[in-house]
Design a protein around this motif. Structure first.
Motif, mmCIF file in Angstrom:
data_model
loop_
_atom_site.group_PDB
_atom_site.id
_atom_site.type_symbol
_atom_site.label_atom_id
_atom_site.label_comp_id
_atom_site.label_asym_id
_atom_site.label_seq_id
_atom_site.Cartn_x
_atom_site.Cartn_y
_atom_site.Cartn_z
ATOM 1 N N ASN A 17 0.833 -1.200 0.000
ATOM 2 C CA ASN A 17 0.000 0.000 0.000
ATOM 3 C C ASN A 17 0.868 1.252 0.000
ATOM 4 O O ASN A 17 1.955 1.272 0.581
ATOM 5 C CB ASN A 17 -0.919 0.015 1.221
ATOM 6 C CG ASN A 17 -1.926 -1.114 1.190
ATOM 7 O OD1 ASN A 17 -2.745 -1.211 0.291
ATOM 8 N ND2 ASN A 17 -1.854 -2.002 2.188
ATOM 9 N N LYS A 18 0.377 2.284 -0.639
ATOM 10 C CA LYS A 18 1.096 3.554 -0.705
ATOM 11 C C LYS A 18 1.174 4.194 0.680
ATOM 12 O O LYS A 18 0.198 4.220 1.424
ATOM 13 C CB LYS A 18 0.375 4.514 -1.659
ATOM 14 C CG LYS A 18 1.033 5.873 -1.793
ATOM 15 C CD LYS A 18 0.241 6.763 -2.733
ATOM 16 C CE LYS A 18 0.869 8.156 -2.829
ATOM 17 N NZ LYS A 18 0.091 9.044 -3.727
ATOM 18 N N LEU A 19 2.359 4.716 1.019
ATOM 19 C CA LEU A 19 2.556 5.390 2.297
ATOM 20 C C LEU A 19 2.139 6.850 2.190
ATOM 21 O O LEU A 19 2.594 7.573 1.309
ATOM 22 C CB LEU A 19 4.028 5.314 2.710
ATOM 23 C CG LEU A 19 4.421 6.147 3.934
ATOM 24 C CD1 LEU A 19 3.724 5.637 5.188
ATOM 25 C CD2 LEU A 19 5.943 6.142 4.126
ATOM 26 N N LEU A 20 1.282 7.268 3.103
ATOM 27 C CA LEU A 20 0.923 8.679 3.231
ATOM 28 C C LEU A 20 1.501 9.214 4.532
ATOM 29 O O LEU A 20 1.431 8.542 5.569
ATOM 30 C CB LEU A 20 -0.597 8.874 3.237
ATOM 31 C CG LEU A 20 -1.243 9.227 1.882
ATOM 32 C CD1 LEU A 20 -1.141 8.043 0.945
ATOM 33 C CD2 LEU A 20 -2.681 9.652 2.070
ATOM 34 N N VAL A 21 2.072 10.406 4.473
ATOM 35 C CA VAL A 21 2.558 11.092 5.674
ATOM 36 C C VAL A 21 1.813 12.410 5.752
ATOM 37 O O VAL A 21 1.960 13.269 4.878
ATOM 38 C CB VAL A 21 4.078 11.328 5.624
ATOM 39 C CG1 VAL A 21 4.539 12.040 6.889
ATOM 40 C CG2 VAL A 21 4.818 9.997 5.465
ATOM 41 N N ASN A 22 1.007 12.572 6.775
ATOM 42 C CA ASN A 22 0.156 13.752 6.895
ATOM 43 C C ASN A 22 0.409 14.504 8.191
ATOM 44 O O ASN A 22 0.794 13.915 9.210
ATOM 45 C CB ASN A 22 -1.325 13.350 6.840
ATOM 46 C CG ASN A 22 -1.754 12.990 5.427
ATOM 47 O OD1 ASN A 22 -1.298 13.590 4.453
ATOM 48 N ND2 ASN A 22 -2.641 12.006 5.309
ATOM 49 N N ILE A 23 0.170 15.811 8.130
ATOM 50 C CA ILE A 23 0.255 16.645 9.331
ATOM 51 C C ILE A 23 -1.092 16.657 10.023
ATOM 52 O O ILE A 23 -2.123 16.928 9.413
ATOM 53 C CB ILE A 23 0.675 18.084 8.960
ATOM 54 C CG1 ILE A 23 2.110 18.083 8.409
ATOM 55 C CG2 ILE A 23 0.567 19.001 10.175
ATOM 56 C CD1 ILE A 23 2.562 19.439 7.907
ATOM 57 N N SER A 24 -1.081 16.324 11.290
ATOM 58 C CA SER A 24 -2.293 16.351 12.102
ATOM 59 C C SER A 24 -2.285 17.638 12.921
ATOM 60 O O SER A 24 -1.551 17.760 13.902
ATOM 61 C CB SER A 24 -2.341 15.120 13.024
ATOM 62 O OG SER A 24 -3.521 15.108 13.797
ATOM 63 N N ALA A 25 -3.060 18.619 12.482
ATOM 64 C CA ALA A 25 -3.100 19.903 13.182
ATOM 65 C C ALA A 25 -3.784 19.746 14.537
ATOM 66 O O ALA A 25 -4.454 18.745 14.810
ATOM 67 C CB ALA A 25 -3.842 20.930 12.334
ATOM 68 N N ARG A 26 -3.604 20.738 15.390
ATOM 69 C CA ARG A 26 -4.186 20.668 16.739
ATOM 70 C C ARG A 26 -5.691 20.393 16.666
ATOM 71 O O ARG A 26 -6.394 20.915 15.801
ATOM 72 C CB ARG A 26 -3.918 21.967 17.486
ATOM 73 C CG ARG A 26 -4.488 23.202 16.818
ATOM 74 C CD ARG A 26 -3.888 24.447 17.410
ATOM 75 N NE ARG A 26 -4.469 25.651 16.839
ATOM 76 C CZ ARG A 26 -3.824 26.815 16.767
ATOM 77 N NH1 ARG A 26 -2.586 26.918 17.228
ATOM 78 N NH2 ARG A 26 -4.420 27.867 16.255
ATOM 79 N N HIS A 27 -6.162 19.598 17.597
ATOM 80 C CA HIS A 27 -7.568 19.187 17.599
ATOM 81 C C HIS A 27 -7.915 18.562 18.933
ATOM 82 O O HIS A 27 -7.049 18.403 19.810
ATOM 83 C CB HIS A 27 -7.835 18.185 16.467
ATOM 84 C CG HIS A 27 -7.055 16.907 16.599
ATOM 85 N ND1 HIS A 27 -5.804 16.744 16.032
ATOM 86 C CD2 HIS A 27 -7.332 15.741 17.236
ATOM 87 C CE1 HIS A 27 -5.347 15.543 16.323
ATOM 88 N NE2 HIS A 27 -6.257 14.906 17.045
ATOM 89 N N LEU B 133 7.695 19.199 5.087
ATOM 90 C CA LEU B 133 6.796 18.230 4.467
ATOM 91 C C LEU B 133 5.809 18.919 3.540
ATOM 92 O O LEU B 133 5.134 19.877 3.913
ATOM 93 C CB LEU B 133 6.037 17.470 5.559
ATOM 94 C CG LEU B 133 5.133 16.338 5.063
ATOM 95 C CD1 LEU B 133 5.970 15.195 4.504
ATOM 96 C CD2 LEU B 133 4.241 15.839 6.194
ATOM 97 N N GLY B 134 5.727 18.405 2.325
ATOM 98 C CA GLY B 134 4.785 18.928 1.340
ATOM 99 C C GLY B 134 4.057 17.784 0.662
ATOM 100 O O GLY B 134 4.316 16.606 0.927
ATOM 101 N N GLU B 135 3.165 18.139 -0.233
ATOM 102 C CA GLU B 135 2.335 17.130 -0.892
ATOM 103 C C GLU B 135 3.154 16.114 -1.665
ATOM 104 O O GLU B 135 2.796 14.932 -1.734
ATOM 105 C CB GLU B 135 1.347 17.829 -1.837
ATOM 106 C CG GLU B 135 0.373 16.887 -2.517
ATOM 107 C CD GLU B 135 -0.623 17.623 -3.388
ATOM 108 O OE1 GLU B 135 -1.372 16.953 -4.135
ATOM 109 O OE2 GLU B 135 -0.661 18.879 -3.347
ATOM 110 N N ASN B 136 4.278 16.554 -2.255
ATOM 111 C CA ASN B 136 5.085 15.656 -3.086
ATOM 112 C C ASN B 136 6.394 15.233 -2.429
ATOM 113 O O ASN B 136 7.281 14.688 -3.102
ATOM 114 C CB ASN B 136 5.379 16.331 -4.431
ATOM 115 C CG ASN B 136 4.117 16.609 -5.220
ATOM 116 O OD1 ASN B 136 3.249 15.748 -5.323
ATOM 117 N ND2 ASN B 136 4.017 17.809 -5.764
ATOM 118 N N THR B 137 6.531 15.466 -1.126
ATOM 119 C CA THR B 137 7.739 15.073 -0.422
ATOM 120 C C THR B 137 7.840 13.548 -0.367
ATOM 121 O O THR B 137 6.897 12.868 -0.001
ATOM 122 C CB THR B 137 7.756 15.635 1.006
ATOM 123 O OG1 THR B 137 7.637 17.058 0.961
ATOM 124 C CG2 THR B 137 9.052 15.262 1.728
#
Length: 224
Positions: free
Chosen positions: A34-44, A212-216
């Motif tokens: 599966n493709k790896l996604l790395v996302n920023i989780s903003a405060r919540h 970190l960006g969309e294409n990083t």
């Protein structure tokens, strides 16, 4: 159908080219199930139904605003104001649904400094000994005696992904982020569940630090 197949083939060729140029381990990257996604989780925050009703009124139900990558999870229309030490606040703190069985606020180190908090790095749900805060909604105030944390970097993955990377639930992995500000995170906590999709969560400070960006290009590695 033919157009989709051609696009997938082109994407795979580009992916393999990038892996060769960066020297990535193809056994754990290009051949991953599966493709790896790395996302920023903003405060919540995560809230119980009881807290939601105190803040928004009796019987109130959270309303999905945006569905997140993990199935069944969403950012709600509802948001609250966090009141910290010395009455410093963060307004428009987004609630993530659905409701949980504990109340938890997740903020970054910069947020904690601005609020005057001494907030520990914790895994989600590990809130004993953490500071509390006051939340304000349109219908009332809700006092949290504990539950404010800086969420540790973690990766969600299915058993299939775990088998591929050779790890198990509650292990730690490395995340190498390539690019001009690239760096390696050495303590990525592994969470394995059949319902999970392969995704790493960083907070805003961590995401900004590595650019970190969309294409990083990112690489997940087993710690040897």
């Amino acid at each position: 159908m033919q157009g989709t197949q051609n696009l997938n083939a082109l994407e795979e060729l580009v992916r393999q080219s990038v892996y060769r140029q960066l020297g990535l381990d193809k056994s754990t990257a290009a051949t991953a199930p599966n493709k790896l996604l790395v996302n920023i989780s903003a405060r919540h925050c995560h809230l119980t139904q009881e807290a939601v009703e105190i803040l928004f009124g009796e019987g109130h139900q959270l309303t999905p605003k945006k569905w997140l990558y993990q199935d069944g999870q969403y950012a709600a229309e509802e948001a609250v104001t966090l009141i910290g030490p010395r009455s410093r606040i963060i307004s428009n703190l987004r609630i993530l649904g659905p409701c949980r069985d504990i109340n938890q606020v997740e903020i970054a180190y910069t947020d904690a400094r601005a609020l005057g908090f001494d907030v520990p790095v914790r895994q989600s749900g590990d809130i004993e000994g953490t500071p509390g805060c006051m939340l304000m909604g349109p219908k009332g105030y809700f006092k949290m005696d504990k539950g404010v944390i800086r969420a540790a970097i973690h990766v969600h993955m299915s058993p299939e992904d775990a088998a591929h990377y050779g790890v198990k639930d509650k292990d730690f992995m490395q995340l190498k982020v390539h690019g001009e500000c690239g760096l390696t995170f050495d303590k990525v906590f592994v969470r394995v569940n059949p319902d999970f999709k392969l995704e790493v969560h960083l907070d805003t400070d961590e995401g900004n630090a590595c650019g970190l960006g969309e294409n990083t290009v990112c690489e997940l590695k087993k710690i040897k």
